[in-house]
Design a protein around this motif. Structure first.
Motif, mmCIF file in Angstrom:
data_model
loop_
_atom_site.group_PDB
_atom_site.id
_atom_site.type_symbol
_atom_site.label_atom_id
_atom_site.label_comp_id
_atom_site.label_asym_id
_atom_site.label_seq_id
_atom_site.Cartn_x
_atom_site.Cartn_y
_atom_site.Cartn_z
ATOM 1 N N VAL A 105 0.858 -1.190 0.000
ATOM 2 C CA VAL A 105 0.000 0.000 0.000
ATOM 3 C C VAL A 105 0.888 1.232 0.000
ATOM 4 O O VAL A 105 1.820 1.349 0.814
ATOM 5 C CB VAL A 105 -0.923 0.018 1.231
ATOM 6 N N SER A 106 0.622 2.152 -0.935
ATOM 7 C CA SER A 106 1.384 3.391 -1.056
ATOM 8 C C SER A 106 0.566 4.567 -0.521
ATOM 9 O O SER A 106 -0.652 4.639 -0.757
ATOM 10 C CB SER A 106 1.779 3.646 -2.517
ATOM 11 N N ASN A 107 1.269 5.458 0.182
ATOM 12 C CA ASN A 107 0.623 6.635 0.756
ATOM 13 C C ASN A 107 1.091 7.875 -0.007
ATOM 14 O O ASN A 107 2.264 8.256 0.053
ATOM 15 C CB ASN A 107 0.985 6.762 2.239
ATOM 16 N N ALA A 108 0.177 8.513 -0.714
ATOM 17 C CA ALA A 108 0.500 9.688 -1.513
ATOM 18 C C ALA A 108 -0.420 10.837 -1.124
ATOM 19 O O ALA A 108 -1.333 10.687 -0.306
ATOM 20 C CB ALA A 108 0.378 9.376 -3.008
ATOM 21 N N ASP A 109 -0.159 12.016 -1.733
ATOM 22 C CA ASP A 109 -0.990 13.178 -1.436
ATOM 23 C C ASP A 109 -2.443 12.967 -1.836
ATOM 24 O O ASP A 109 -3.356 13.537 -1.217
ATOM 25 C CB ASP A 109 -0.431 14.409 -2.155
ATOM 26 N N THR A 110 -2.658 12.148 -2.860
ATOM 27 C CA THR A 110 -4.019 11.893 -3.335
ATOM 28 C C THR A 110 -4.738 10.823 -2.519
ATOM 29 O O THR A 110 -5.930 10.586 -2.718
ATOM 30 C CB THR A 110 -3.988 11.461 -4.807
#
Length: 252
Positions: A236-241
């Motif tokens: 799971v990646s955590n980005a601004d979106t």
């Protein structure tokens, strides 16, 4: 001379009795008046002595008042120790200063400790919230993968792609339509259920989550539902979106 001549009385020179005229004038004051004057003088002297005695009494009263004033205790709340000197008071003053400094240090330590504890609690809550979001995203991705029906194939695939990114999204590029056709032709009906999940690694940018799932599947070749077990490693990646699933691997 005969006897008659001898018997004739002799006349003496007339002379008034008493002292001379000047002495008589000087002593014309009666003895009683002289005594009165002397008594008056004695009375004056007696009054003078009385006045002096009164003065002495007044002075004695003044001395008594001053003595009373001297014996009045000081109005201070604590007894005054006249034996104490400035050198004796200096250690006490230093002690008070040190006690005050120690109290200030203690208060600052408590404030800093409370602030650090609050920051630690806040950080711990932040970490827990982040890990919970990673876990929830991975569980939802696996649930989407294992739940597909022929009647809702298009919506099911769109739901999978809505949280896909990176390698996981690339696997569906150009394959959405063929996959959907196979599901419809085989009349696939699958229902997934997440059994267990746990985070392997996590930081502010990404996390790896192990997810165990169970799937009940039926199709034209197997009308009776069959149970299948899967284990996935989900990245799971955590980005601004927001959080997305960038990779899904079968691990047994």
């Amino acid at each position: 001379m005969n006897d008659n001549d001898n018997r004739r009385p002799r006349r003496r020179a007339a002379r008034s009795a008493g002292p001379p005229v000047e002495e008589t004038a000087a002593e014309t004051v009666p003895a009683s008046e002289d005594s009165t004057v002397k008594l008056a003088e004695a009375a004056v002297k007696s009054e003078d002595v009385t006045v002096k005695s009164a003065d002495v009494a007044v002075k004695s009263e003044d001395v008594a008042v001053e003595s009373d004033d001297a014996t009045v205790p000081p109005a201070a709340s604590e007894p005054v120790d006249l034996g104490k000197s400035a050198e004796d008071e200096a250690p006490r003053s230093r002690g008070l200063v040190l006690a005050l400094a120690a109290a200030i240090v203690l208060v600052l330590a408590l404030v800093v400790g409370a602030g650090f504890a609050a920051f630690t609690a806040y950080s711990a809550n932040q970490d827990e919230d982040l890990r919970a979001q990673y876990t929830e995203t991975a569980r939802q991705a696996v649930l989407n993968l294992t739940t597909i029906r022929a009647e809702t194939a298009k919506e099911d695939i769109d739901r999978i792609l809505s949280v896909a990114s990176g390698d996981f999204k690339t696997e569906f590029d150009g394959r959405v339509d063929p996959f959907m056709d196979v599901v419809k032709q085989a009349n696939v009906v699958s229902t997934g259920e997440v059994v267990e999940s746990g985070i392997v690694t996590a930081d502010d940018e990404s996390a790896q989550v192990l997810v165990a799932a169970k799937q009940m599947v039926s199709n034209n070749g197997s009308p009776e539902p069959q149970s299948r077990q899967y284990r996935f490693r989900v990245t799971v990646s955590n980005a601004d979106t927001g959080m997305t699933v960038s990779k899904v691997e079968f691990v047994g």
